[in-house]
Each structure stands twice: as C-alpha cells, then as structure tokens.
Scaffold this motif. Sequence first.
Motif, mmCIF file in Angstrom:
data_model
loop_
_atom_site.group_PDB
_atom_site.id
_atom_site.type_symbol
_atom_site.label_atom_id
_atom_site.label_comp_id
_atom_site.label_asym_id
_atom_site.label_seq_id
_atom_site.Cartn_x
_atom_site.Cartn_y
_atom_site.Cartn_z
ATOM 1 N N GLU A 178 -9.435 9.957 -0.426
ATOM 2 C CA GLU A 178 -10.233 8.650 -0.413
ATOM 3 C C GLU A 178 -10.020 7.910 0.429
ATOM 4 O O GLU A 178 -10.587 7.536 1.255
ATOM 5 C CB GLU A 178 -10.342 7.797 -2.061
ATOM 6 N N ALA A 179 -8.434 8.168 1.104
ATOM 7 C CA ALA A 179 -8.453 6.881 2.100
ATOM 8 C C ALA A 179 -8.017 7.973 2.854
ATOM 9 O O ALA A 179 -7.445 7.310 4.946
ATOM 10 C CB ALA A 179 -6.571 6.607 1.381
ATOM 11 N N GLY A 180 -8.315 8.952 3.108
ATOM 12 C CA GLY A 180 -7.814 9.855 4.075
ATOM 13 C C GLY A 180 -9.037 10.504 5.042
ATOM 14 O O GLY A 180 -10.807 10.602 4.750
ATOM 15 N N SER A 181 -8.899 10.750 6.702
ATOM 16 C CA SER A 181 -10.322 10.776 7.595
ATOM 17 C C SER A 181 -9.479 12.097 8.473
ATOM 18 O O SER A 181 -8.950 12.177 9.001
ATOM 19 C CB SER A 181 -10.955 9.281 7.672
ATOM 20 N N ILE A 182 -10.833 12.424 8.470
ATOM 21 C CA ILE A 182 -10.750 14.051 9.515
ATOM 22 C C ILE A 182 -12.251 12.905 10.993
ATOM 23 O O ILE A 182 -13.374 13.133 10.090
ATOM 24 C CB ILE A 182 -11.094 15.107 8.887
ATOM 25 N N GLU A 183 -12.144 13.135 11.963
ATOM 26 C CA GLU A 183 -12.731 13.102 13.380
ATOM 27 C C GLU A 183 -12.567 14.925 14.390
ATOM 28 O O GLU A 183 -11.772 14.228 15.153
ATOM 29 C CB GLU A 183 -12.892 12.097 13.993
ATOM 30 N N GLY A 184 -13.398 15.015 13.778
ATOM 31 C CA GLY A 184 -13.394 16.657 14.001
ATOM 32 C C GLY A 184 -13.635 17.318 13.381
ATOM 33 O O GLY A 184 -13.762 17.606 12.148
ATOM 34 N N ASP A 185 -14.245 18.548 13.899
ATOM 35 C CA ASP A 185 -14.521 19.723 13.282
ATOM 36 C C ASP A 185 -13.393 20.318 12.364
ATOM 37 O O ASP A 185 -12.346 20.457 12.716
ATOM 38 C CB ASP A 185 -14.965 21.569 13.898
ATOM 39 N N VAL A 186 -13.893 21.419 11.030
ATOM 40 C CA VAL A 186 -13.354 22.056 10.340
ATOM 41 C C VAL A 186 -13.388 23.152 9.939
ATOM 42 O O VAL A 186 -14.598 23.202 9.834
ATOM 43 C CB VAL A 186 -12.937 20.778 8.661
ATOM 44 N N SER A 187 -12.238 23.485 10.230
ATOM 45 C CA SER A 187 -12.367 25.607 9.508
ATOM 46 C C SER A 187 -11.294 25.998 8.524
ATOM 47 O O SER A 187 -10.313 25.933 8.985
ATOM 48 C CB SER A 187 -12.602 26.091 10.340
ATOM 49 N N VAL A 188 -11.920 26.269 7.227
ATOM 50 C CA VAL A 188 -10.832 26.259 6.636
ATOM 51 C C VAL A 188 -11.578 27.275 4.942
ATOM 52 O O VAL A 188 -12.549 26.596 4.738
ATOM 53 C CB VAL A 188 -10.332 24.811 6.041
ATOM 54 N N PRO A 189 -10.599 27.756 4.578
ATOM 55 C CA PRO A 189 -11.211 28.793 3.214
ATOM 56 C C PRO A 189 -11.528 27.607 1.889
ATOM 57 O O PRO A 189 -12.697 27.926 1.553
ATOM 58 C CB PRO A 189 -10.526 29.639 2.471
ATOM 59 N N ILE A 190 -10.666 26.579 1.444
ATOM 60 C CA ILE A 190 -11.161 26.119 0.663
ATOM 61 C C ILE A 190 -10.870 24.384 0.952
ATOM 62 O O ILE A 190 -9.965 23.625 1.570
ATOM 63 C CB ILE A 190 -9.809 26.133 -0.630
ATOM 64 N N LEU A 191 -11.722 23.475 0.614
ATOM 65 C CA LEU A 191 -11.747 21.920 1.064
ATOM 66 C C LEU A 191 -12.248 21.248 -0.238
ATOM 67 O O LEU A 191 -13.203 21.589 -0.831
ATOM 68 C CB LEU A 191 -12.660 22.399 2.326
ATOM 69 N N THR A 192 -11.758 20.487 -0.123
ATOM 70 C CA THR A 192 -11.787 19.395 -1.021
ATOM 71 C C THR A 192 -11.881 18.142 -0.593
ATOM 72 O O THR A 192 -10.556 17.532 0.474
ATOM 73 C CB THR A 192 -10.978 19.052 -2.784
ATOM 74 N N ILE A 193 -13.264 17.440 -0.333
ATOM 75 C CA ILE A 193 -12.771 15.812 0.767
ATOM 76 C C ILE A 193 -13.137 15.250 -0.237
ATOM 77 O O ILE A 193 -14.178 14.947 -1.397
ATOM 78 C CB ILE A 193 -14.408 16.195 1.243
ATOM 79 N N ASN A 194 -12.345 13.362 -0.668
ATOM 80 C CA ASN A 194 -12.696 12.309 -1.136
ATOM 81 C C ASN A 194 -12.674 10.925 -0.127
ATOM 82 O O ASN A 194 -13.289 10.339 -0.215
ATOM 83 C CB ASN A 194 -11.876 12.555 -2.353
ATOM 84 N N GLY A 195 -12.661 11.600 1.280
ATOM 85 C CA GLY A 195 -12.514 10.620 1.978
ATOM 86 C C GLY A 195 -13.690 11.160 3.040
ATOM 87 O O GLY A 195 -15.161 11.408 3.133
ATOM 88 N N GLN A 196 -13.615 10.557 4.302
ATOM 89 C CA GLN A 196 -14.403 10.899 5.367
ATOM 90 C C GLN A 196 -14.265 12.076 6.532
ATOM 91 O O GLN A 196 -13.091 12.394 6.724
ATOM 92 C CB GLN A 196 -15.369 9.845 6.420
ATOM 93 N N VAL A 197 -15.029 12.938 7.386
ATOM 94 C CA VAL A 197 -15.004 14.422 7.759
ATOM 95 C C VAL A 197 -16.054 13.257 8.936
ATOM 96 O O VAL A 197 -18.004 13.716 8.173
ATOM 97 C CB VAL A 197 -14.849 15.298 6.763
ATOM 98 N N SER A 198 -15.837 13.515 10.126
ATOM 99 C CA SER A 198 -17.252 12.959 11.090
ATOM 100 C C SER A 198 -16.740 14.204 11.774
ATOM 101 O O SER A 198 -16.024 14.711 12.743
ATOM 102 C CB SER A 198 -17.258 12.364 11.789
#
Length: 159
Positions: free
Chosen positions: A63-83
């Motif tokens: 929830e506190a995490g963030s990524i600003e950029g493309d993401v490529s991965v087999p398994i992904l769980t997001i509870n924060g921000q991804v742009s």
Amino acid sequence: MSLFGNDGSKPRKRKPGVVDTLVGSNTEIRGDVLFTGGLHVDGRIKGKVLSTPGDAAILSVSEAGSIEGDVSVPILTINGQVSGNIYASDKMTLAPNARVTGNVYYNRLEVQAGAEVNGQLVHDPGGERAPASMHEMRGDFAVGDLRDVRDLRRPKVAS
C-alpha cells in the motif's frame, strides 16, 4: 554457515512466495530494476521493473509502495501505485488500494473491490504482447547482463 544462511556450496531451493529483495519504505530507486525470485516494494522505484527471462519471479507492491515505469513479471500483486504498462504473464492481483495508470496485459487477473485501473485491460494468455524476452524493455541491460544475474542465483559447481 554464511550471514544469509547459504554458504554457496549448493544452490538454495526456492520456496513459493519467498521475498529475496525488499525495497524499504524509506528507499527510492532511480533506474531500472532487473531481479530474480521475489521482490517486495514498500518504497518507490522510478524506472522499469522486470524479472529475468524464464524465472518464476514474484513482485508485490504494498500500500505504501509505488513504481513509475513499465513492469514485466510472471506473478504480480499490487496494493499500491503503478504508473506504466504492466505485463503479467501468469497471474496478477489488484488488491483494494491498487491504483494503476497504464495498460495491463494479463493471463489471469483478480481484482478486489476498491482497486482502480486507468488504462486498458487486455487478456494476453500466451504473453504475446509482452516484450520479446524482455529485450524491448530492458533498456541499457545487455544480454550478457541477463545471463550474469541468473548465474548469481545458481553457483557453479566444480566437476
């Protein structure tokens, strides 16, 4: 015995869901991240995040995490921000506090109440839309760099 519990004499067996790398809440990484195994993000990454080809990698963004950029991965769980655009070749879970700005290419998708996606959701069961072997996304990484990262996880045994 080493500090991290593996003296390097034999490869460590992977357990599903194990976090190998943690980006702490007071950490900001500026640049692309290439990883194997499990990566958990409580802080901020400004750059692309991708796993090595063929690795059963897991990425989780708290929830506190963030990524600003493309993401490529087999398994992904997001509870924060991804742009950025997301390519999840196996499974993607959007938890209640997930906020995604970008297109999402997925094989299997779980969306929990409250999650938001501002972009297209594209079912991609064969992973055809994902960057070809990560070459299109890897930026400054050379093919040899990808091989070297994988070799670090599997120490060579003398014959």
